[in-house]
Design an enzyme around this catalytic site. Sequence first.
Site, mmCIF file in Angstrom:
data_model
loop_
_atom_site.group_PDB
_atom_site.id
_atom_site.type_symbol
_atom_site.label_atom_id
_atom_site.label_comp_id
_atom_site.label_asym_id
_atom_site.label_seq_id
_atom_site.Cartn_x
_atom_site.Cartn_y
_atom_site.Cartn_z
ATOM 1 N N THR A 1 0.858 -1.182 0.000
ATOM 2 C CA THR A 1 0.000 0.000 0.000
ATOM 3 C C THR A 1 0.898 1.236 0.000
ATOM 4 O O THR A 1 2.121 1.119 -0.054
ATOM 5 C CB THR A 1 -0.913 0.024 1.242
ATOM 6 O OG1 THR A 1 -0.131 0.371 2.405
ATOM 7 C CG2 THR A 1 -1.565 -1.339 1.479
ATOM 8 N N CYS A 2 0.284 2.404 0.091
ATOM 9 C CA CYS A 2 1.096 3.621 0.130
ATOM 10 C C CYS A 2 1.859 3.739 1.446
ATOM 11 O O CYS A 2 2.773 4.554 1.560
ATOM 12 C CB CYS A 2 0.229 4.857 -0.084
ATOM 13 S SG CYS A 2 -1.027 5.114 1.184
ATOM 14 N N ASN A 3 1.487 2.919 2.434
ATOM 15 C CA ASN A 3 2.111 3.020 3.752
ATOM 16 C C ASN A 3 2.912 1.801 4.169
ATOM 17 O O ASN A 3 3.527 1.810 5.223
ATOM 18 C CB ASN A 3 1.041 3.264 4.830
ATOM 19 C CG ASN A 3 0.453 4.645 4.745
ATOM 20 O OD1 ASN A 3 1.184 5.604 4.513
ATOM 21 N ND2 ASN A 3 -0.849 4.763 4.909
ATOM 22 N N SER B 1 -2.783 1.570 10.657
ATOM 23 C CA SER B 1 -2.777 2.509 9.536
ATOM 24 C C SER B 1 -2.296 3.896 9.957
ATOM 25 O O SER B 1 -2.325 4.245 11.142
ATOM 26 C CB SER B 1 -4.187 2.627 8.945
ATOM 27 O OG SER B 1 -4.635 1.386 8.447
ATOM 28 N N GLU C 1 -9.134 3.590 9.463
ATOM 29 C CA GLU C 1 -9.596 3.734 8.079
ATOM 30 C C GLU C 1 -9.901 2.362 7.480
ATOM 31 O O GLU C 1 -9.277 1.364 7.818
ATOM 32 C CB GLU C 1 -8.572 4.495 7.247
ATOM 33 C CG GLU C 1 -7.162 3.910 7.259
ATOM 34 C CD GLU C 1 -6.898 3.017 6.077
ATOM 35 O OE1 GLU C 1 -7.789 2.901 5.220
ATOM 36 O OE2 GLU C 1 -5.813 2.421 6.017
ATOM 37 N N GLN D 1 -9.918 1.571 4.098
ATOM 38 C CA GLN D 1 -9.317 1.243 2.809
ATOM 39 C C GLN D 1 -8.366 0.050 2.902
ATOM 40 O O GLN D 1 -8.266 -0.753 1.975
ATOM 41 C CB GLN D 1 -8.557 2.457 2.251
ATOM 42 C CG GLN D 1 -9.433 3.513 1.622
ATOM 43 C CD GLN D 1 -10.283 4.245 2.649
ATOM 44 O OE1 GLN D 1 -9.796 4.556 3.729
ATOM 45 N NE2 GLN D 1 -11.533 4.509 2.330
ATOM 46 N N GLN E 1 -7.500 -3.421 0.671
ATOM 47 C CA GLN E 1 -6.154 -3.708 0.175
ATOM 48 C C GLN E 1 -5.704 -5.113 0.574
ATOM 49 O O GLN E 1 -5.061 -5.820 -0.213
ATOM 50 C CB GLN E 1 -5.180 -2.643 0.701
ATOM 51 C CG GLN E 1 -5.437 -1.273 0.092
ATOM 52 C CD GLN E 1 -4.794 -0.143 0.873
ATOM 53 O OE1 GLN E 1 -4.468 -0.283 2.057
ATOM 54 N NE2 GLN E 1 -4.609 1.003 0.220
ATOM 55 N N GLY F 1 -4.900 11.165 -11.527
ATOM 56 C CA GLY F 1 -5.042 9.740 -11.247
ATOM 57 C C GLY F 1 -6.509 9.375 -11.131
ATOM 58 O O GLY F 1 -7.243 9.994 -10.355
ATOM 59 N N GLY G 1 -7.691 6.192 -10.473
ATOM 60 C CA GLY G 1 -7.859 4.905 -9.813
ATOM 61 C C GLY G 1 -8.723 5.023 -8.574
ATOM 62 O O GLY G 1 -9.508 5.967 -8.422
#
Length: 467
Positions: free
Chosen positions: A49-51, A109, A114, A116, A120, A189, A191
């Site tokens: 993920t982004c994290n 997170s 969250e 999301q 994922q 973006g 997405g």
Amino acid sequence: MSILLFGVSHRSAPVSVLEQLSLDRSDQIKIVDRVLQSPLVTEAMVLSTCNRVEVYAVVEAFHAGLSVIGQVLSEYSAMSIGDLTKYAYVRYSEAAVEHLFTVASGLDSAVVGEQQVLGQVRRAYAAAEANRTVGQVLHEVAQRALSVGKRVHSETAIDAAGVSVVSVALGIAGRTLGGLAGRIAVVIGAGAMGALSSSYLTQANVGRIHVLNRSLSRARRLAGKIGESGVPADVWTLNHLDEALADADLVVSCTGAVSPVVSLADVHHALAAMRRDETTRPLVICDLGMPRDVDPAVAKLPGVWVVDVEGVQREPSARASAADVDAARRIVAAEVATYLTRQRMAEVAPTVTALRQRAADVVEAELLRLDHRLPGLESAQREEVARTVRRVVDKLLHAPTVRIKQLASAPGGDSYTEALRELFELDQTAVDAVATAGELPVMVSGFSDTTRYGTSPAQSSSKYHAE
């Protein structure tokens, strides 16, 4: 075999390190394939993920499995093993299960609670399943993690505010701009993150949204959905990025590109074209990409505010209430205990089955001897003798087998299973044969402590880098 987790996340590393480890879908497949080339690794999946970047694998041996995963990630990221281990953390067996449950619940997170991340985790598992890189162990733990995440969100108020990385970032942007209503926004973006950003912006009643994306068809679909909400939207190509920036009050970029999409030159041109007072009309850029979509030098320009993932982490609104977090952690702890109890009970089941099979073989052998000694025994008498012997054996085995299941379900219960095999001289090969025959599932259990790279599981502390 046990589950081994090797990970790097926002809690252990800066964004610059996470950028080096950022993986797209094809990269994830390649890394899993590389890891599975080792005969010591039987299952694997990647959560990216982004994290965070986390590799979950089922390994035959702790140190060897860790070496395989570390080497693959080191080669991919072009980081030395020494540099990589400064930021990495390791979880082994039961601790790996607990970590995945915690992640799926949103407790680990950047924005605690969250939702999301649950999607994922689901996509990471689905991708691994589609590529047939997960087996019984990771299938079971991933399915359970998804169930735990759903339970946490349904039974606690941890996500009551509907917070996410997007909502927190745009909340900061709104404060900086004095509100989002009527503002001109650019979304780079199309997405999932772009769609989520657009949804938040439409709810904030922005004046217009310019959608930019490499694929114009996806950009048009997103612009169409935005238009249905009542906010005007149009589509721009990335070649006209500087023009879009010149018209914008707010930019949200989340492309997943491997290099910056918004360059210093792009923003320079936009600022020159705008000719506006930087104090009364600043340009706010939310960089939610990983790797970063925006050249870091942009943040130094006067009149430009850049909100990135690290800034989101520092925001007070990214933290759920202590009471909600505690409630969620209690659910995770209970679910981990239940999972491990079932796992241990499943592990002892083949031994119990092998014991009963051994007893049945002894009974049949003795009945055969009886036939040879008393060939004139009537069939009715023989059947009665057989039933009596089997009843005696069943009664003798009932209490020990029930008790061994109870004892084996507790932490450290594998010692009782081993004792049972020793007492009744059960061949491990026979026990394994029962398990692989599919009569009873075998779950993996092991050490309960977290593990430090380069030490044995029993001696380990929690990770490379304190979180």
